[in-house]
Scaffold this active site. Sequence first.
Site, PDB file in Angstrom:
ATOM      1  N   HIS B  13      -6.384   0.324  -9.607  1.00 43.76           N
ATOM      2  CA  HIS B  13      -7.417  -0.232  -8.741  1.00 43.76           C
ATOM      3  C   HIS B  13      -8.321   0.900  -8.296  1.00 43.76           C
ATOM      4  CE1 HIS B  13      -5.558   1.224  -4.958  1.00 43.76           C
ATOM      5  NE2 HIS B  13      -4.429   0.973  -5.555  1.00 43.76           N
ATOM      6  N   HIS B 133       0.111  11.900 -10.173  1.00 44.67           N
ATOM      7  CA  HIS B 133      -0.614  11.106  -9.178  1.00 44.67           C
ATOM      8  C   HIS B 133      -0.658  11.818  -7.818  1.00 44.67           C
ATOM      9  CE1 HIS B 133      -1.945   6.994  -7.895  1.00 44.67           C
ATOM     10  NE2 HIS B 133      -1.511   7.410  -6.726  1.00 44.67           N
ATOM     11  N   ASP B 156       1.449   7.262  -0.005  1.00 39.28           N
ATOM     12  CA  ASP B 156       0.775   6.087  -0.565  1.00 39.28           C
ATOM     13  C   ASP B 156       1.787   5.035  -0.986  1.00 39.28           C
ATOM     14  OD1 ASP B 156       1.828   7.046  -2.936  1.00 39.28           O
ATOM     15  OD2 ASP B 156      -0.086   7.179  -3.998  1.00 39.28           O
ATOM     16  N   GLY B 187       3.831   3.158   2.078  1.00 35.77           N
ATOM     17  CA  GLY B 187       2.678   2.355   1.690  1.00 35.77           C
ATOM     18  C   GLY B 187       3.085   0.953   1.271  1.00 35.77           C
ATOM     19  N   ASN B 315      -5.030   4.968   7.046  1.00 36.79           N
ATOM     20  CA  ASN B 315      -4.612   4.354   8.309  1.00 36.79           C
ATOM     21  C   ASN B 315      -5.081   5.267   9.442  1.00 36.79           C
ATOM     22  OD1 ASN B 315      -3.096   3.462  10.639  1.00 36.79           O
ATOM     23  ND2 ASN B 315      -1.811   2.312   9.222  1.00 36.79           N
ATOM     24  N   ARG B 427     -15.606   4.265   3.095  1.00 34.26           N
ATOM     25  CA  ARG B 427     -16.376   4.143   4.334  1.00 34.26           C
ATOM     26  C   ARG B 427     -17.870   4.368   4.105  1.00 34.26           C
ATOM     27  NH1 ARG B 427     -12.828   1.863   5.573  1.00 34.26           N
ATOM     28  NH2 ARG B 427     -10.882   2.494   6.526  1.00 34.26           N
ATOM     29  N   ARG B 525     -12.785   3.575  16.040  1.00 31.23           N
ATOM     30  CA  ARG B 525     -12.657   4.371  14.801  1.00 31.23           C
ATOM     31  C   ARG B 525     -13.919   5.216  14.694  1.00 31.23           C
ATOM     32  NH1 ARG B 525     -13.833   2.404   9.649  1.00 31.23           N
ATOM     33  NH2 ARG B 525     -13.789   0.280  10.433  1.00 31.23           N
ATOM     34  N   ASN B 555     -21.817   1.355  13.183  1.00 34.28           N
ATOM     35  CA  ASN B 555     -22.013   1.709  11.776  1.00 34.28           C
ATOM     36  C   ASN B 555     -21.006   0.951  10.924  1.00 34.28           C
ATOM     37  OD1 ASN B 555     -22.405   2.786   9.267  1.00 34.28           O
ATOM     38  ND2 ASN B 555     -21.675   4.846   9.781  1.00 34.28           N
TER      39      ASN B 555
END
Lengths: 61, 612
Positions: B13, B133, B156, B187, B315, B427, B525, B555
């Site tokens: 993904h 990875h 992860d 994760g 997170n 983001r 945040r 934002n």
Amino acid sequence: MATLLLGVVYFLLATPIGWLSRLLHDPLSRRRSRRTVSYWIVPAGRADAPGERSRATRITS
Amino acid sequence: MSELILGVSAFYHDSAAAIVRDGVPVAAAQEERFSRVRHDSSFPARAVGYCLDELGVSLPDVSAIAYYEDPRLKFRRVLATLIGAAPTGFASFRETIPGWLGTGGKLDALGNVRRELASLGRGPVPGIVARRHHESHAASAFFPSPYDSAAVLCVDGVGEWATTTLWHGRGTELTSLAEIRFPHSLGLLYSAFTYFCGFKVDSGEYKLMGLAPYGEPRFAELILERLIDVKPDGSFRLNMGYFAYLRGQVMTGRAFEKLFGGPRRTAEGPLTQREFDLAASVQKVTEEVMLRLARTARDRTGESVLCLAGGVALNCVANGKIVESGIFDEVWVQPAAGDAGGALGAALAVAMTNGARREHTGRGRDAMSGALLGPSFTSAQIAAYLDGRQIPHQRLEPGDLPGAVAAELASGRIVGWFQDRMEFGPRALGARSILGDARDPSMRSAMNLKIKFRESFRPFAPAVLASEVKDYFDLGQESPYMLLVAQVAAARQVPVTDTGATGIDLLRVPRSTIPAVTHVDGSARVQTVTADGNPGFHALLTAFRERTGCPVLVNTSFNVRGEPIVNSPHDAYTCFMRTNIDTLVMGDFVLHKSEQPPWSEESDWRSEIPLD
């Protein structure tokens, strides 16, 4: 046909291997222990083990 | 002679491509931004093409291709998992194995990458190198960080075998110290609760995090007793009797349902107090584990700074707890902490092996260029798009733009802000953003329901001038990538009257002078903005502060629910016209909704965008 072949491989090969490996040891480290101090694994002997610089594996060129 | 390394992540993904030049990231993008398929897992052909075009090079100019994981090792893990679950996992075996074997199968991922690159017609494909990875994650966390040396923590779901790794970064070297392996994964624990609460795995985890403040962590002890055994050093094992991902394509089974009082919430079903409390509980456990891991990282390395990557590093509540704990003097989080960042990390790892240097650390800054590593569009290109379609617009002098847009924002208008190079990572950081006035109590619901068309429980994030962050938030360090949560400063909080509100209605209760960005627990945040990191966005915030006295703006990402963030002027204009955004600013060009011709599409676009 593919499903039949996969079924043969799974039930005649993978399943006995799975049973046997679970009888002999804990292949996926599923057992938990209250007495164990830590579950960390030190990746000894690997290319990126402590003190050794990791190296790339050239697969194709 | 500069050395270029092209990094690729694909086939799971968030496929992406990145190029580093002499160890410095110079271009990076996720494939979803081009294909318009969220979390696109296909080979990132367009992202690769963009990276090459950005530098004006072709494949023969690239020294090596770095792939972000080892497919052979990953296949061994998949096979061991399927065999370990036998005889109960035939359905999973039947669905999984054909995808790995044969021509084009995942086992031949490197061959697939070679063939896909060759089909681009950009010249002979250079050598392809696979990195593990978690090494890719660790490299993405440490090498672009501003530190000469640091503790590095990667957490992860799973890559090959490792799910949590601890590293020591020094100079251009990363040393692996310890790891935790599949099936034990923080994760995947979080994803199991994401799934159980009716959200999509590998997509909806941030929704669960946003849901947590509405609940009480009444299941936290139960989770610690039954689901996860956490040692004082942060290492852990899951009780696999409660999880179904070893033997099937789902995360949880009947034992999980029995433990938490019934079946999982269906997607888009009503949210109940149980989901709020489950979210709060798994969030609390995650924070506790992350704090213990951070303490171990500090103890094992002796370092005073920490670098984070891996999906769990997104997170930002847990990240904020680590900062707040004071375990480290400072924390740096890779902005593309998920698998897209693996493309960058793999390229950086190879570059360092080949002798690249990390000269940016001498300047005390990171090497991410504010994460603005994606495509940009010149004024001529934007003008050509607007003129070609006879789209009404005005062009302002660059010096007049911040003041004019600040005036729009101060009058309550919602602005689509399309500037500079697109962000790399999940983001929007002021290049492809939707902006609003954080002081406006009605801004949150307006943005959620009329712009984003998303769930009303989700909060928005603030961008604040870095120089004034302490006046508004309890945050002792910069947060340029919006990956740290902090409390709104006491001086900005307002007394909360008991309105009797419960659940999602709590979000309507003002808690601060910037209610649009204050969550129900008084947190936010935070993105801190500097003139170095993003000069245009900094100028806008400065102009807004001069006009209103407030250096904070809402934002949020420039997209609607389920859609990738916009990339091109066409994407931005389409999103502008489909939603109730009042004003679109692309480069120096300003477009007002009231001046636009009627918008029509042949079909209902909302039915064409799958919900996330």
